[in-house]
Design a protein around this motif. Sequence first.
Motif, PDB file in Angstrom:
ATOM      1  N   TRP A  18      -1.066  -6.254   3.641  1.00 54.47           N
ATOM      2  CA  TRP A  18      -2.084  -5.655   2.775  1.00 54.47           C
ATOM      3  C   TRP A  18      -2.789  -6.716   1.930  1.00 54.47           C
ATOM      4  O   TRP A  18      -3.994  -6.634   1.679  1.00 54.47           O
TER       5      TRP A  18
ATOM      6  N   ASP B 222       4.705  -4.711   4.785  1.00 51.55           N
ATOM      7  CA  ASP B 222       3.436  -3.991   4.623  1.00 51.55           C
ATOM      8  C   ASP B 222       2.627  -4.578   3.472  1.00 51.55           C
ATOM      9  O   ASP B 222       1.398  -4.713   3.558  1.00 51.55           O
TER      10      ASP B 222
ATOM     11  N   PRO C 178      -2.244   3.862   4.281  1.00 57.70           N
ATOM     12  CA  PRO C 178      -3.145   3.851   5.437  1.00 57.70           C
ATOM     13  C   PRO C 178      -2.785   4.824   6.558  1.00 57.70           C
ATOM     14  O   PRO C 178      -3.520   4.915   7.540  1.00 57.70           O
ATOM     15  N   SER C 179      -1.648   5.524   6.487  1.00 59.67           N
ATOM     16  CA  SER C 179      -1.259   6.397   7.603  1.00 59.67           C
ATOM     17  C   SER C 179      -0.488   7.600   7.080  1.00 59.67           C
ATOM     18  O   SER C 179      -0.402   7.827   5.876  1.00 59.67           O
TER      19      SER C 179
ATOM     20  N   PRO D  13       0.793  -1.237   0.000  1.00 60.46           N
ATOM     21  CA  PRO D  13       0.000   0.000   0.000  1.00 60.46           C
ATOM     22  C   PRO D  13       0.824   1.285   0.000  1.00 60.46           C
ATOM     23  O   PRO D  13       0.281   2.355   0.261  1.00 60.46           O
TER      24      PRO D  13
END
Length: 229
Positions: free
Chosen positions: A227, A223, A168-169, A121
Motif C-alpha cells: 500500500w 499489505d 481494496p477487497s 489498508p
Amino acid sequence: MQAAIYADTILIGHADLLLGDRSMGHIYGELLPTSAYYETVQRTVQDFCISTSLTASKWQSLRLNAQLANGYFLLPRGGYTIDDSPEFSSAPKRIDIAGIAADILSDFISSEPPRPFVEEPWEALTIEQKLALELELRQELGNVPATVQPHAHPLTNCRFSALCRFGPSDDVLFQLDCPTDSRKSFAIVHLMWSGKKESSPRFPSTTFYESFDEFKFYRMYPDKAVWED
C-alpha cells in the motif's frame, strides 16, 4: 483500556477494562451507562440479577459487544455479565468479560501503551458493519450443523466475530471460537455477498491463522508495505 459497550447496535455504556484473572481470560470494569442503557436493556439485566429462571437465549438476545478504543471487538468465550441489582440501583454498575484469548490480553489490555490494532489498508469496523458482515457470513454458511453435512465448510459450527476488513477487497478478518479445532483462532474470509448459502464448501474462501500475530506478519504488514509503495 477504554471500551464502548453495545447491545445490538445501541451504545449502552463505556468501561475502563482492567485485567482480572489472566488464567480465565477475565477482564472487568465499572460500566458507565448511557441513557439508552436505562431505556433498552436495564430491565433485562436486572431480571437476570434476581432470577434463576431466565434462559441463556434471553441474555444472548441482547447481542452484547465490547469494542476497545483501538477498534478491536472482543470475542469472549465465557461471555458477558453485568452487575446491576435492582436492590442497589444507585450503586456503580460492573461489567465482567470472561474467556479473552491470552494474546489479546497481552497486546491490548495489560500492555502499556496498548499495541496498535490495524494498519492501512486494513480498516477497523463500526458496530453496524460488524453485525452486517457476521450476518452475511452466517447466510453464506447456512444453518445446517456440520455433523449432518458430508462436506461442510470449515467455519460451520464456529462462533465468529468480525474484526476488520481489507479496504481494496471483500476480505474480512474474523476471530473464531471453533470447538473442534482450537488452532483455528483467526480467519480471513472472502465474502461472496450472495446473501444465501453457497453451494460449494470451498466458498466463501477462507485462510486460517493460529494467532493475531500470525495474521499481522503474514498478511497485514505485507499489505501495508504494498500500500505504501
